[in-house]
Enzyme design. Structure first.
Site, PDB file in Angstrom:
ATOM      1  N   ASP A 228     -13.994 -13.724   6.404  1.00  0.00           N
ATOM      2  CA  ASP A 228     -14.788 -14.614   5.556  1.00  0.00           C
ATOM      3  C   ASP A 228     -16.266 -14.232   5.647  1.00  0.00           C
ATOM      4  O   ASP A 228     -16.846 -14.220   6.733  1.00  0.00           O
ATOM      5  CB  ASP A 228     -14.575 -16.069   6.001  1.00  0.00           C
ATOM      6  CG  ASP A 228     -15.077 -17.047   4.950  1.00  0.00           C
ATOM      7  OD1 ASP A 228     -15.209 -16.656   3.779  1.00  0.00           O
ATOM      8  OD2 ASP A 228     -15.332 -18.214   5.301  1.00  0.00           O
ATOM      9  N   HIS A 235     -26.701 -20.850   0.421  1.00  0.00           N
ATOM     10  CA  HIS A 235     -25.937 -21.436   1.530  1.00  0.00           C
ATOM     11  C   HIS A 235     -26.538 -21.009   2.868  1.00  0.00           C
ATOM     12  O   HIS A 235     -26.731 -21.849   3.762  1.00  0.00           O
ATOM     13  CB  HIS A 235     -24.472 -20.981   1.425  1.00  0.00           C
ATOM     14  CG  HIS A 235     -23.596 -21.455   2.540  1.00  0.00           C
ATOM     15  ND1 HIS A 235     -23.392 -22.783   2.827  1.00  0.00           N
ATOM     16  CD2 HIS A 235     -22.854 -20.759   3.449  1.00  0.00           C
ATOM     17  CE1 HIS A 235     -22.566 -22.899   3.863  1.00  0.00           C
ATOM     18  NE2 HIS A 235     -22.222 -21.686   4.263  1.00  0.00           N
ATOM     19  N   GLU A 301     -15.227 -25.967   2.045  1.00  0.00           N
ATOM     20  CA  GLU A 301     -16.182 -24.934   1.639  1.00  0.00           C
ATOM     21  C   GLU A 301     -15.681 -24.329   0.338  1.00  0.00           C
ATOM     22  O   GLU A 301     -14.568 -23.779   0.285  1.00  0.00           O
ATOM     23  CB  GLU A 301     -16.307 -23.840   2.709  1.00  0.00           C
ATOM     24  CG  GLU A 301     -17.142 -24.284   3.896  1.00  0.00           C
ATOM     25  CD  GLU A 301     -17.478 -23.140   4.849  1.00  0.00           C
ATOM     26  OE1 GLU A 301     -16.765 -22.125   4.845  1.00  0.00           O
ATOM     27  OE2 GLU A 301     -18.458 -23.279   5.596  1.00  0.00           O
ATOM     28  N   GLU A 303     -15.169 -21.695  -1.975  1.00  0.00           N
ATOM     29  CA  GLU A 303     -15.212 -20.226  -1.901  1.00  0.00           C
ATOM     30  C   GLU A 303     -14.227 -19.618  -2.885  1.00  0.00           C
ATOM     31  O   GLU A 303     -13.325 -20.282  -3.384  1.00  0.00           O
ATOM     32  CB  GLU A 303     -14.818 -19.746  -0.484  1.00  0.00           C
ATOM     33  CG  GLU A 303     -15.680 -20.313   0.618  1.00  0.00           C
ATOM     34  CD  GLU A 303     -15.588 -19.516   1.919  1.00  0.00           C
ATOM     35  OE1 GLU A 303     -15.220 -18.323   1.877  1.00  0.00           O
ATOM     36  OE2 GLU A 303     -15.878 -20.104   2.970  1.00  0.00           O
ATOM     37  N   ASP A 335     -12.260 -22.901   2.638  1.00  0.00           N
ATOM     38  CA  ASP A 335     -12.356 -22.585   4.066  1.00  0.00           C
ATOM     39  C   ASP A 335     -12.688 -23.888   4.802  1.00  0.00           C
ATOM     40  O   ASP A 335     -13.826 -24.143   5.174  1.00  0.00           O
ATOM     41  CB  ASP A 335     -13.466 -21.539   4.268  1.00  0.00           C
ATOM     42  CG  ASP A 335     -13.646 -21.158   5.732  1.00  0.00           C
ATOM     43  OD1 ASP A 335     -12.686 -21.289   6.509  1.00  0.00           O
ATOM     44  OD2 ASP A 335     -14.757 -20.736   6.086  1.00  0.00           O
ATOM     45  N   ARG A 339     -17.202 -29.242  11.193  1.00  0.00           N
ATOM     46  CA  ARG A 339     -18.593 -28.900  11.498  1.00  0.00           C
ATOM     47  C   ARG A 339     -18.993 -29.236  12.930  1.00  0.00           C
ATOM     48  O   ARG A 339     -19.840 -28.553  13.507  1.00  0.00           O
ATOM     49  CB  ARG A 339     -19.530 -29.616  10.527  1.00  0.00           C
ATOM     50  CG  ARG A 339     -19.323 -29.240   9.071  1.00  0.00           C
ATOM     51  CD  ARG A 339     -19.506 -27.759   8.847  1.00  0.00           C
ATOM     52  NE  ARG A 339     -19.437 -27.406   7.441  1.00  0.00           N
ATOM     53  CZ  ARG A 339     -19.408 -26.165   6.991  1.00  0.00           C
ATOM     54  NH1 ARG A 339     -19.412 -25.137   7.848  1.00  0.00           N
ATOM     55  NH2 ARG A 339     -19.331 -25.912   5.717  1.00  0.00           N
ATOM     56  N   GLN A 342     -17.356 -26.521  15.102  1.00  0.00           N
ATOM     57  CA  GLN A 342     -18.023 -25.244  14.804  1.00  0.00           C
ATOM     58  C   GLN A 342     -19.416 -25.170  15.434  1.00  0.00           C
ATOM     59  O   GLN A 342     -19.780 -24.159  16.054  1.00  0.00           O
ATOM     60  CB  GLN A 342     -18.126 -25.085  13.287  1.00  0.00           C
ATOM     61  CG  GLN A 342     -18.772 -23.800  12.825  1.00  0.00           C
ATOM     62  CD  GLN A 342     -18.986 -23.778  11.308  1.00  0.00           C
ATOM     63  OE1 GLN A 342     -18.486 -24.617  10.584  1.00  0.00           O
ATOM     64  NE2 GLN A 342     -19.728 -22.800  10.844  1.00  0.00           N
ATOM     65  N   LYS A 355     -12.664 -23.391  12.310  1.00  0.00           N
ATOM     66  CA  LYS A 355     -12.254 -22.848  11.010  1.00  0.00           C
ATOM     67  C   LYS A 355     -10.770 -22.478  10.977  1.00  0.00           C
ATOM     68  O   LYS A 355     -10.169 -22.443   9.903  1.00  0.00           O
ATOM     69  CB  LYS A 355     -13.026 -21.558  10.702  1.00  0.00           C
ATOM     70  CG  LYS A 355     -14.533 -21.683  10.694  1.00  0.00           C
ATOM     71  CD  LYS A 355     -15.037 -22.049   9.331  1.00  0.00           C
ATOM     72  CE  LYS A 355     -16.535 -21.821   9.220  1.00  0.00           C
ATOM     73  NZ  LYS A 355     -17.028 -22.225   7.896  1.00  0.00           N
ATOM     74  N   THR A 359      -6.811 -22.761   5.983  1.00  0.00           N
ATOM     75  CA  THR A 359      -7.583 -22.236   4.849  1.00  0.00           C
ATOM     76  C   THR A 359      -6.639 -22.256   3.663  1.00  0.00           C
ATOM     77  O   THR A 359      -5.508 -21.774   3.767  1.00  0.00           O
ATOM     78  CB  THR A 359      -8.038 -20.787   5.123  1.00  0.00           C
ATOM     79  OG1 THR A 359      -8.828 -20.782   6.309  1.00  0.00           O
ATOM     80  CG2 THR A 359      -8.844 -20.220   3.974  1.00  0.00           C
ATOM     81  N   GLU A 466     -24.030 -29.271   3.342  1.00  0.00           N
ATOM     82  CA  GLU A 466     -25.272 -29.147   2.571  1.00  0.00           C
ATOM     83  C   GLU A 466     -25.511 -30.356   1.667  1.00  0.00           C
ATOM     84  O   GLU A 466     -26.629 -30.843   1.557  1.00  0.00           O
ATOM     85  CB  GLU A 466     -25.221 -27.888   1.696  1.00  0.00           C
ATOM     86  CG  GLU A 466     -25.236 -26.581   2.465  1.00  0.00           C
ATOM     87  CD  GLU A 466     -24.898 -25.416   1.552  1.00  0.00           C
ATOM     88  OE1 GLU A 466     -23.706 -25.049   1.462  1.00  0.00           O
ATOM     89  OE2 GLU A 466     -25.804 -24.881   0.901  1.00  0.00           O
TER      90      GLU A 466
HETATM   91  O1  LIG Z   1     -26.529 -20.375   9.835  1.00  0.00           O
HETATM   92  C1  LIG Z   1     -25.838 -20.850  10.755  1.00  0.00           C
HETATM   93  O2  LIG Z   1     -26.241 -20.925  11.920  1.00  0.00           O
HETATM   94  C2  LIG Z   1     -24.469 -21.338  10.475  1.00  0.00           C
HETATM   95  C3  LIG Z   1     -23.897 -21.206   9.271  1.00  0.00           C
HETATM   96  C4  LIG Z   1     -22.576 -21.720   9.011  1.00  0.00           C
HETATM   97  O3  LIG Z   1     -21.989 -22.314   9.882  1.00  0.00           O
HETATM   98  C5  LIG Z   1     -22.007 -21.546   7.655  1.00  0.00           C
HETATM   99  C6  LIG Z   1     -20.542 -21.304   7.614  1.00  0.00           C
HETATM  100  O4  LIG Z   1     -19.732 -22.115   8.020  1.00  0.00           O
HETATM  101  C7  LIG Z   1     -20.125 -20.020   7.043  1.00  0.00           C
HETATM  102  C8  LIG Z   1     -18.970 -20.061   6.072  1.00  0.00           C
HETATM  103  O5  LIG Z   1     -17.808 -20.019   6.504  1.00  0.00           O
HETATM  104  O6  LIG Z   1     -19.201 -20.076   4.835  1.00  0.00           O
HETATM  105 CA   LIG Z   2     -10.566 -21.844   7.363  1.00  0.00          CA
HETATM  106 MG   LIG Z   3     -16.424 -20.012   4.923  1.00  0.00          MG
END
Ligand SMILES: O=C(O)/C=C/C(=O)CC(=O)CC(=O)O
Ligand SMILES: [Ca+2]
Ligand SMILES: [Mg+2]
Length: 499
Positions: A228, A235, A301, A303, A335, A339, A342, A355, A359, A466
């Protein structure tokens, strides 16, 4: 607790809520989170002119002036499946203009499955029958195994191939663009109003053309690896503003490298599959310890993902200008992201359990050949990329994307964002070339997610992180509020191309 990926708004009342495991937190509410690309969910609308199509205007003229309209093909069957259609990734090509290639199968002007689209999927007629590759046309699926058995794939690439007698599309993907073009030409011809071979053969039609609402769609590809990317600048900037502050929201490497993390292929599922809210360690606040339990910040997400065709040999990178020949088509992809899990786990090695719990992809793969008329210039890249990423032609596709949420217990969906595939900074061909530049081999059926596709305006952000600015600004949805997803919510993705 369960998240059910729902198929269609129309099918609300028919949907089974699958029981998942009950968490140790003692709650067992259902969480329904749909993801699909049908008329109701994920639409992929396409311009009526199949300008990039291989048959082109010859057929269009031929049909217009030589063929009277024919009755549509109908072969009613009783459905073995309780859930009707879920056709996540569809293209709708307007067919109201003259000189457009037409099918003898009636395709409603609102259908997403015109003869210019012909997305590929894998389906089953009966619960215990063999999965078969098919293409969508109107409200039907054309069974490619029947077409192949009848000897109708008679071109040089497909004549002796068993690629349509397989439980997934991987063998077909491995054959590459000449075979894909041959298949598209053959199928557009067979399905056209002017061509009698299938049109006038009732017994072949009966075997080959199956009503969509009588089939179950399956994962169309065996996915060996899933990566990914993080290719939207908007973003990346928003994440940086939230997590690192306004000084330098985007890490300097981002402008030089298509950043990615290695995803989990085993948990990629088809639209309509339950997603279970993950448990894990949540980010500590202030001086507290991390908590353990069900994620409190479950997100989608928005995508898309490239489906890899022919792979490359280990040690032999793909040239960026040849990368398109390694991409069969695109699916919509969610995806799912926890949060809180993560945020606590991702430094320094990137996302892991936040994650890998699930998916979702659409069942229909729309080919790059069908998308070609909607190619658009990719954004200018400044600083210029290193030579191995510099493309002679750097293109995106103009695909309007939308996400709606049906809050638990409600009937109506509320649109939460509108974005577009054309916002991606790093193109899918740059992503693929970068993936292989160290010699890493890709294989047919690998999935390359684009990363969350956010646009520049706050109404076009591609995830709740976001849209609600990490939960600080709740969204108002039909009389209720959301920061992150709650049990029973449904998420609906839509993609469409039009002039
Ligand atoms: O910029 C960061 O520290 C973190 C970014 C993300 O966590 C974005 C994310 O989840 C990426 C994605 O899977 O689109
Ligand atoms: Ca996923
Ligand atoms: Mg993603």
């Amino acid at each position: 607790m369960v998240i059910l990926l729902r198929e269609s708004l129309e099918n609300n009342r028919n949907v089974k809520v699958h029981k998942g495991w009950e968490s140790s937190c003692g709650k067992s509410q259902s969480m329904r989170t749909p993801f699909s690309l049908s008329k109701d969910y994920i639409q992929f609308l396409i311009d009526p002119f199949n300008r990039g199509g291989p048959i082109g205007y010859y057929w269009e003229f031929f049909i217009m002036f030589s063929t009277p309209p024919l009755p549509s093909v109908m072969s009613p069957m009783s459905s073995p499946f309780p859930l009707p259609h879920f056709f996540p990734f569809s293209f709708f090509l307007y067919s109201h203009l003259a000189m457009v290639l037409k099918s003898f199968i009636e395709v409603h002007p609102d259908s997403h499955f015109s003869i210019q689209n012909l997305p590929y999927g894998v389906f089953k007629h009966e619960p215990d029958s063999q999965p078969r590759p098919g293409v969508a046309i109107g409200e039907y699926v054309l069974d490619l195994s029947v077409i192949a058995l009848a000897g109708l794939f008679d071109g040089p690439y497909l004549r002796n191939s068993d690629c349509f007698n397989q439980p997934n599309l991987n063998t077909f993907l491995a054959l590459g663009r000449p075979a894909w073009k041959e298949a598209r030409t053959t199928l557009q011809k067979l399905l056209s109003a002017a061509e009698p071979i299938l049109r006038d053969n009732a017994s072949l039609r009966e075997k080959a053309i199956v009503p969509m609402d009588k089939v179950q769609m399956l994962l169309p590809i065996a996915i060996g690896d899933y990566t990914d990317f993080f290719a939207s600048k908007h973003h990346a900037k928003n994440c940086g503003l939230m997590f690192r502050g306004p000084e330098n929201p985007i890490n300097p490497n981002w402008f030089h490298i298509p950043i990615a993390y290695h995803g989990r292929a085993s948990s990629v599922v088809i639209s309509g599959t339950d997603i279970i809210r993950p448990r894990g360690q949540g980010h500590p606040t202030a001086n507290s310890l991390p908590y353990f339990g069900s994620s409190r910040k479950l997100d989608f997400e928005l995508e898309m993902a490239a489906v890899v065709g022919p792979g490359n040999e280990l040690g032999k990178p793909v040239d960026v200008n040849e990368a398109a020949d390694h991409i069969f088509g695109l699916v919509l992809m969610n995806d799912w992201s926890a949060r809180d899990i993560q945020a606590w786990e991702y430094v320094p090695l990137g996302p892991f359990l936040g994650k890998s719990f699930g998916t979702t992809i659409s069942p229909w793969i729309v080919t790059l050949d069908a998308l070609e008329p909607f190619a658009s210039d990719a954004p200018e890249q400044n600083p210029p990329p290193l030579p191995y990423l510099a493309e002679k032609e750097s293109k995106n596709y103009d695909i309007s994307l939308q996400v709606s949420v049906v809050p638990a217990g409600q009937k109506d969906a509320s649109v939460v964002t509108r974005s577009n595939f054309k916002h991606l900074y790093w193109t899918i061909t740059q992503q693929l070339a970068h993936h292989t530049i160290n010699g890493c081999n890709l294989r047919p059926g690998d999935l390359l997610g684009t990363g969350t596709i956010s646009g520049p305006e706050s109404e076009s952000y591609g995830c709740l992180l976001e849209l609600t600015w990490n939960g600080q600004k709740p969204l108002s949805l039909g009389g209720t509020n959301r920061t992150f997803l709650e049990d029973g919510d449904e998420v609906v993705f839509t993609g469409c191309c039009k002039v």
